[in-house]
Motif scaffolding. Structure first.
Motif, PDB file in Angstrom:
ATOM      1  N   ASN A 176       3.846   3.001  -4.741  1.00  0.00           N
ATOM      2  CA  ASN A 176       3.218   3.409  -6.199  1.00  0.00           C
ATOM      3  C   ASN A 176       3.674   2.772  -7.140  1.00  0.00           C
ATOM      4  O   ASN A 176       4.892   3.160  -7.602  1.00  0.00           O
ATOM      5  CB  ASN A 176       2.939   4.899  -6.178  1.00  0.00           C
ATOM      6  CG  ASN A 176       1.873   5.109  -7.538  1.00  0.00           C
ATOM      7  OD1 ASN A 176       2.463   4.717  -8.797  1.00  0.00           O
ATOM      8  ND2 ASN A 176       1.060   6.024  -7.582  1.00  0.00           N
ATOM      9  N   ASN A 213       5.983  -4.726 -10.588  1.00  0.00           N
ATOM     10  CA  ASN A 213       5.976  -3.821 -11.933  1.00  0.00           C
ATOM     11  C   ASN A 213       7.105  -4.366 -12.859  1.00  0.00           C
ATOM     12  O   ASN A 213       8.049  -3.682 -13.258  1.00  0.00           O
ATOM     13  CB  ASN A 213       6.456  -2.688 -11.550  1.00  0.00           C
ATOM     14  CG  ASN A 213       7.658  -2.191 -10.938  1.00  0.00           C
ATOM     15  OD1 ASN A 213       8.167  -3.048 -10.425  1.00  0.00           O
ATOM     16  ND2 ASN A 213       8.248  -0.980 -11.083  1.00  0.00           N
ATOM     17  N   THR A 223      -6.272  -1.823  -5.295  1.00  0.00           N
ATOM     18  CA  THR A 223      -5.688  -1.093  -6.605  1.00  0.00           C
ATOM     19  C   THR A 223      -6.890  -0.177  -6.727  1.00  0.00           C
ATOM     20  O   THR A 223      -8.044  -0.334  -6.421  1.00  0.00           O
ATOM     21  CB  THR A 223      -5.470  -2.193  -7.463  1.00  0.00           C
ATOM     22  OG1 THR A 223      -6.870  -2.643  -8.001  1.00  0.00           O
ATOM     23  CG2 THR A 223      -4.643  -3.405  -7.071  1.00  0.00           C
ATOM     24  N   PRO A 224      -6.515   0.718  -7.688  1.00  0.00           N
ATOM     25  CA  PRO A 224      -7.680   1.694  -8.208  1.00  0.00           C
ATOM     26  C   PRO A 224      -8.970   0.639  -8.595  1.00  0.00           C
ATOM     27  O   PRO A 224     -10.110   1.249  -8.444  1.00  0.00           O
ATOM     28  CB  PRO A 224      -7.092   2.080  -9.452  1.00  0.00           C
ATOM     29  CG  PRO A 224      -5.704   2.494  -9.142  1.00  0.00           C
ATOM     30  CD  PRO A 224      -5.398   1.055  -8.349  1.00  0.00           C
ATOM     31  N   GLU A 275       3.384   2.625 -10.528  1.00  0.00           N
ATOM     32  CA  GLU A 275       3.630   3.350 -11.576  1.00  0.00           C
ATOM     33  C   GLU A 275       4.607   4.457 -11.461  1.00  0.00           C
ATOM     34  O   GLU A 275       5.500   4.476 -12.332  1.00  0.00           O
ATOM     35  CB  GLU A 275       2.195   4.282 -11.823  1.00  0.00           C
ATOM     36  CG  GLU A 275       1.135   3.156 -12.594  1.00  0.00           C
ATOM     37  CD  GLU A 275       0.513   2.227 -11.413  1.00  0.00           C
ATOM     38  OE1 GLU A 275       0.492   3.152 -10.226  1.00  0.00           O
ATOM     39  OE2 GLU A 275      -0.286   1.653 -11.766  1.00  0.00           O
ATOM     40  N   THR A 278     -10.038  -2.268  -7.439  1.00  0.00           N
ATOM     41  CA  THR A 278     -10.793  -2.833  -6.166  1.00  0.00           C
ATOM     42  C   THR A 278     -10.977  -1.804  -5.307  1.00  0.00           C
ATOM     43  O   THR A 278     -11.953  -2.264  -4.188  1.00  0.00           O
ATOM     44  CB  THR A 278      -9.912  -3.957  -5.606  1.00  0.00           C
ATOM     45  OG1 THR A 278      -8.570  -3.142  -5.027  1.00  0.00           O
ATOM     46  CG2 THR A 278      -9.663  -5.091  -6.512  1.00  0.00           C
ATOM     47  N   ARG A 279     -10.509  -0.553  -5.119  1.00  0.00           N
ATOM     48  CA  ARG A 279     -10.954   0.406  -4.105  1.00  0.00           C
ATOM     49  C   ARG A 279     -12.433   0.604  -4.143  1.00  0.00           C
ATOM     50  O   ARG A 279     -13.149   1.076  -5.130  1.00  0.00           O
ATOM     51  CB  ARG A 279     -10.272   1.598  -4.358  1.00  0.00           C
ATOM     52  CG  ARG A 279     -10.528   2.678  -3.302  1.00  0.00           C
ATOM     53  CD  ARG A 279      -9.529   4.003  -3.448  1.00  0.00           C
ATOM     54  NE  ARG A 279      -8.109   3.666  -3.171  1.00  0.00           N
ATOM     55  CZ  ARG A 279      -7.617   3.652  -1.884  1.00  0.00           C
ATOM     56  NH1 ARG A 279      -8.375   3.921  -1.049  1.00  0.00           N
ATOM     57  NH2 ARG A 279      -6.161   3.640  -2.034  1.00  0.00           N
ATOM     58  N   ASP A 294       0.712  -1.268  -0.067  1.00  0.00           N
ATOM     59  CA  ASP A 294       0.151  -0.153   0.027  1.00  0.00           C
ATOM     60  C   ASP A 294       0.790   1.313   0.056  1.00  0.00           C
ATOM     61  O   ASP A 294       0.354   2.316  -0.678  1.00  0.00           O
ATOM     62  CB  ASP A 294      -0.842   0.070   1.184  1.00  0.00           C
ATOM     63  CG  ASP A 294      -2.031  -1.059   1.073  1.00  0.00           C
ATOM     64  OD1 ASP A 294      -1.989  -1.948   0.302  1.00  0.00           O
ATOM     65  OD2 ASP A 294      -2.726  -1.124   1.954  1.00  0.00           O
ATOM     66  N   CYS A 321      -8.005 -10.130  -2.276  1.00  0.00           N
ATOM     67  CA  CYS A 321      -7.421  -9.383  -3.586  1.00  0.00           C
ATOM     68  C   CYS A 321      -6.590  -8.327  -3.022  1.00  0.00           C
ATOM     69  O   CYS A 321      -6.820  -7.753  -2.013  1.00  0.00           O
ATOM     70  CB  CYS A 321      -8.373  -9.006  -4.533  1.00  0.00           C
ATOM     71  SG  CYS A 321      -9.868  -7.940  -3.704  1.00  0.00           S
ATOM     72  N   PRO A 322      -5.697  -7.662  -3.828  1.00  0.00           N
ATOM     73  CA  PRO A 322      -4.925  -6.340  -3.407  1.00  0.00           C
ATOM     74  C   PRO A 322      -5.833  -5.310  -3.628  1.00  0.00           C
ATOM     75  O   PRO A 322      -6.877  -5.253  -4.289  1.00  0.00           O
ATOM     76  CB  PRO A 322      -3.694  -6.388  -4.528  1.00  0.00           C
ATOM     77  CG  PRO A 322      -4.405  -6.880  -5.808  1.00  0.00           C
ATOM     78  CD  PRO A 322      -5.235  -8.044  -5.177  1.00  0.00           C
TER      79      PRO A 322
END
Length: 349
Positions: free
Chosen positions: A91, A327, A219-220, A93, A222-223, A88, A216-217
């Motif tokens: 980032n 990544n 992520t944008p 990216e 799953t938020r 968490d 699940c993690p």
């Protein structure tokens, strides 16, 4: 080749990290006290090739989260490794843009987390939180008012079937004869079938599962995915369990679903803010069993995740790409930076 410097802030999850790292003469460990100023911490990290990063976002000061602003101040950083499977505070990216590998410890704590999730399922179905609340309040009278249910033969729906989800599947199928259905966009039906479960879409999982468990993690994508609409689409009387990450489920929506009786009970190991405030209504709800993000906090899991993290740093120090790269699209840029730092490219494992 000069030593590969690894910085960490505050503490390591288990002494096994330091003990394993100490066996590799190529590694140098830099401890940064939690009480150090941001400037002091950044200065120490700026000389490091590796950053061993706390996995829980609320434990690490925000200025030391691995985002673009910090990465811009760490010219030597080649790899950030999370303490656990989650990452968490990092980032991906931004790491890719900076040419930095992001590595997690996926699978290292799968047994601890899976056992915790199944334990919460059992506690909720047997209405243990409600029984305890009644006894504490002095209102325990007729045991029939706490009529529970058994896990055996029920439909368990998993959102995510990675290392933890696969182990949960194994436990509930072997011990309780459950049918396991899975929603996971990253795995095909054959892979999920090989793990003992059935691939279904999200709507089918919500409609058919007696127990919904998140693996699940954050992520944008799953938020907030388990929102009021999702809870309403679940079976009446469903048990909801999460050992994944806070913010995947909407806490206000869960509270409303519990108060209405649509969700019968919930097992919550993760929270929007960790630890949650002491007056958080879910903490005080009769049908909730709560823990403080401790599913993977076992002696065995922590010894394992810290060992594999240290070994990942050793792999890179020895000129080999580490496992569990989050990544992989960074590799070309990373190889350029590694070669510039050490005079030779790293080898693929």
């Amino acid at each position: 080749m000069s030593k590969f410097r690894i910085g960490y802030v505050g503490f390591v999850p288990h002494p096994n990290f330091l003990e394993t790292a100490a066996k590799d003469p190529a590694l140098e460990i830099v401890h940064i006290p939690l009480e150090a100023s941001t400037g002091e911490a950044v200065q120490a990290l700026s000389s490091c090739h590796g950053y061993y990063v706390m996995a829980a976002r609320d434990e690490l000061p925000v200025p030391l989260h691995v985002h673009a602003e910090l990465l811009g101040k760490l010219p030597n950083l080649l790899m950030a490794a999370s303490y656990g499977a989650g990452y968490d505070p990092c980032n991906p990216e931004d790491c890719t843009a900076a040419g930095v590998l992001l590595v997690n410890q996926a699978g290292g704590n799968a047994e601890g987390v899976a056992e915790h999730a199944v334990g919460m399922m059992l506690a909720c179905l047997k209405r243990m939180p409600e029984a305890q609340a009644s006894m504490i309040a002095g209102t325990a009278r007729n045991r029939a008012t706490l009529l529970g249910r058994e896990l055996r033969g029920r439909v368990v729906g998993l959102v995510g079937c990675g290392n933890v989800g696969a182990r949960v599947t194994e436990i509930v199928k072997a011990a309780f004869g459950c049918r396991v259905i899975v929603c996971d966009p990253f795995l095909d039906a054959a892979t999920i079938a090989a793990r003992g479960a059935e691939k279904v879409d999200f709507a089918t999982l919500l409609a058919e599962a007696d127990v919904v468990s998140l693996h699940c993690p954050l992520t944008p994508a799953t938020r907030g995915m388990i929102n009021a609409e999702a809870f309403a689409a679940m079976k009446k009387g469903v048990v909801f369990v999460t050992t994944a990450r806070g913010s995947i489920h909407d806490e206000d929506a869960l509270l409303a679903a519990l108060n209405s009786g649509h969700v019968a009970s919930a097992g919550l190991d993760v929270w929007e803010v960790e630890p949650p405030p002491t007056d958080h209504p879910l903490l005080h709800h009769r049908a909730v069993i709560a823990s403080q993000h401790t599913a993977g906090v076992t002696q065995e899991s922590r010894a394992n995740i810290t060992k594999i993290a240290a070994l990942a740093f050793s792999e890179l120090a020895a000129g080999r790409m580490p496992p569990r790269i989050v990544n992989p699209e960074v590799k070309a840029r990373f190889v350029e930076r590694y070669t510039a730092a050490f005079g030779r490219p790293p080898l693929e494992a």
